[in-house]
Design a protein around this motif. Structure first.
Motif, PDB file in Angstrom:
ATOM      1  N   TYR A   1      -8.067   4.686   3.787  1.00 16.74           N
ATOM      2  CA  TYR A   1      -7.701   3.416   3.161  1.00 16.74           C
ATOM      3  C   TYR A   1      -7.303   2.391   4.219  1.00 16.74           C
ATOM      4  O   TYR A   1      -7.716   1.233   4.154  1.00 16.74           O
ATOM      5  CB  TYR A   1      -6.568   3.622   2.157  1.00 16.74           C
ATOM      6  CG  TYR A   1      -6.232   2.372   1.389  1.00 16.74           C
ATOM      7  CD1 TYR A   1      -7.055   1.938   0.362  1.00 16.74           C
ATOM      8  CD2 TYR A   1      -5.096   1.632   1.701  1.00 16.74           C
ATOM      9  CE1 TYR A   1      -6.760   0.783  -0.342  1.00 16.74           C
ATOM     10  CE2 TYR A   1      -4.789   0.476   1.003  1.00 16.74           C
ATOM     11  CZ  TYR A   1      -5.620   0.055  -0.007  1.00 16.74           C
ATOM     12  OH  TYR A   1      -5.327  -1.107  -0.697  1.00 16.74           O
TER      13      TYR A   1
ATOM     14  N   SER B   1      -3.971  13.536   0.527  1.00 13.92           N
ATOM     15  CA  SER B   1      -3.371  12.200   0.466  1.00 13.92           C
ATOM     16  C   SER B   1      -3.240  11.587   1.856  1.00 13.92           C
ATOM     17  O   SER B   1      -3.392  10.375   2.015  1.00 13.92           O
ATOM     18  CB  SER B   1      -2.012  12.237  -0.242  1.00 13.92           C
ATOM     19  OG  SER B   1      -1.001  12.803   0.559  1.00 13.92           O
TER      20      SER B   1
ATOM     21  N   ALA C   1      -4.997   8.158   3.010  1.00 13.71           N
ATOM     22  CA  ALA C   1      -4.233   7.051   3.606  1.00 13.71           C
ATOM     23  C   ALA C   1      -4.893   6.564   4.892  1.00 13.71           C
ATOM     24  O   ALA C   1      -4.929   5.358   5.157  1.00 13.71           O
ATOM     25  CB  ALA C   1      -2.793   7.484   3.869  1.00 13.71           C
TER      26      ALA C   1
ATOM     27  N   ALA D   1       0.843  -1.202   0.000  1.00  9.58           N
ATOM     28  CA  ALA D   1       0.000   0.000   0.000  1.00  9.58           C
ATOM     29  C   ALA D   1       0.873   1.245   0.000  1.00  9.58           C
ATOM     30  O   ALA D   1       0.598   2.219  -0.716  1.00  9.58           O
ATOM     31  CB  ALA D   1      -0.938   0.000   1.201  1.00  9.58           C
ATOM     32  N   HIS D   2       1.921   1.222   0.772  1.00 11.36           N
ATOM     33  CA  HIS D   2       2.874   2.337   0.838  1.00 11.36           C
ATOM     34  C   HIS D   2       3.417   2.643  -0.558  1.00 11.36           C
ATOM     35  O   HIS D   2       3.524   3.806  -0.961  1.00 11.36           O
ATOM     36  CB  HIS D   2       4.000   1.946   1.803  1.00 11.36           C
ATOM     37  CG  HIS D   2       5.120   2.913   1.891  1.00 11.36           C
ATOM     38  ND1 HIS D   2       5.172   3.897   2.834  1.00 11.36           N
ATOM     39  CD2 HIS D   2       6.246   3.046   1.161  1.00 11.36           C
ATOM     40  CE1 HIS D   2       6.274   4.598   2.683  1.00 11.36           C
ATOM     41  NE2 HIS D   2       6.940   4.100   1.676  1.00 11.36           N
TER      42      HIS D   2
ATOM     43  N   THR E   1       1.974   1.760  -3.464  1.00  8.01           N
ATOM     44  CA  THR E   1       0.891   2.048  -4.401  1.00  8.01           C
ATOM     45  C   THR E   1       0.311   3.445  -4.240  1.00  8.01           C
ATOM     46  O   THR E   1      -0.011   4.104  -5.230  1.00  8.01           O
ATOM     47  CB  THR E   1      -0.240   1.006  -4.236  1.00  8.01           C
ATOM     48  OG1 THR E   1       0.316  -0.293  -4.440  1.00  8.01           O
ATOM     49  CG2 THR E   1      -1.349   1.236  -5.227  1.00  8.01           C
ATOM     50  N   LEU E   2       0.152   3.898  -3.011  1.00 12.82           N
ATOM     51  CA  LEU E   2      -0.486   5.192  -2.773  1.00 12.82           C
ATOM     52  C   LEU E   2       0.438   6.329  -3.200  1.00 12.82           C
ATOM     53  O   LEU E   2       1.619   6.355  -2.875  1.00 12.82           O
ATOM     54  CB  LEU E   2      -0.850   5.354  -1.292  1.00 12.82           C
ATOM     55  CG  LEU E   2      -1.849   4.341  -0.740  1.00 12.82           C
ATOM     56  CD1 LEU E   2      -2.075   4.588   0.746  1.00 12.82           C
ATOM     57  CD2 LEU E   2      -3.166   4.406  -1.499  1.00 12.82           C
TER      58      LEU E   2
END
Length: 134
Positions: free
Chosen positions: A120, A113, A117, A74-75, A77-78
C-alpha cells in the motif's frame, strides 16, 4: 522465548509457504514488492510476537505535514498493522500478536497485513508524494 514457541511459528510459516531463515529468536523472510525487496522479520518473545519490516530510509521521506497526515490516516484505516518510525526516522510497518492468543489464523492474517502495508505504501502513498522506493 521457548523452543516450542519458535517451532510453532516455524510450522505456521512453513504451512503458509513462506521462505525464511531461522535465527535465535527470529525468522527473516525476503519479499519482492514492486521494484524493491523487503525483509520481513518475525521476532519471537516470551509474551509477544512482533512482525516488522523497514520500508523507506529517512533520507527519502518528506518533511511535509500533508505526508504525515496521510500516513496517519492510512495507519488508522489499515486493519491489524501500523506504520512506525524507528529511532533514526526510517519508516516501517509492524504488528504484534500476544503469545497467549497465538494461532495459525491470527499469525497468517497479521503476517499478511505487514506485506499489505508495504504494498500500500509503495503503490499508493509513495507515488502521491513523489517518494522513491526501491
Amino acid at each position: 522465548m521457548s523452543t516450542e514457541l519458535m517451532d510453532e511459528v516455524e510450522k505456521y510459516l512453513s504451512e503458509m509457504g513462506v521462505r525464511y531463515q531461522r535465527g535465535e529468536g527470529y525468522f527473516a523472510s525476503l519479499w519482492k514488492i514492486g521494484d524493491g525487496s523487503y525483509m520481513v522479520a518475525v521476532l519471537v518473545g516470551d509474551d509477544w510476537i512482533t512482525i516488522t519490516a523497514d520500508i523507506v530510509n529517512r533520507e527519502k521521506l518528506r518533511d511535509d505535514i500533508d505526508f504525515y497526515k496521510h500516513l496517519l490516516k492510512a495507519h488508522f484505516t489499515l486493519a491489524e498493522v501500523r506504520y512506525h518510525l524507528d529511532e533514526e526516522g526510517n519508516l516501517g510497518a509492524s504488528t504484534t500478536i500476544p503469545v497467549e492468543g497465538l494461532n495459525k489464523e491470527s499469525f497468517s492474517s497479521r503476517f499478511d497485513s505487514v506485506l499489505f502495508a508495504i504494498d500500500y505504501f509503495v503503490n499508493s502513498i509513495a507515488p502521491m508524494f513523489g517518494i522513491e522506493v526501491d
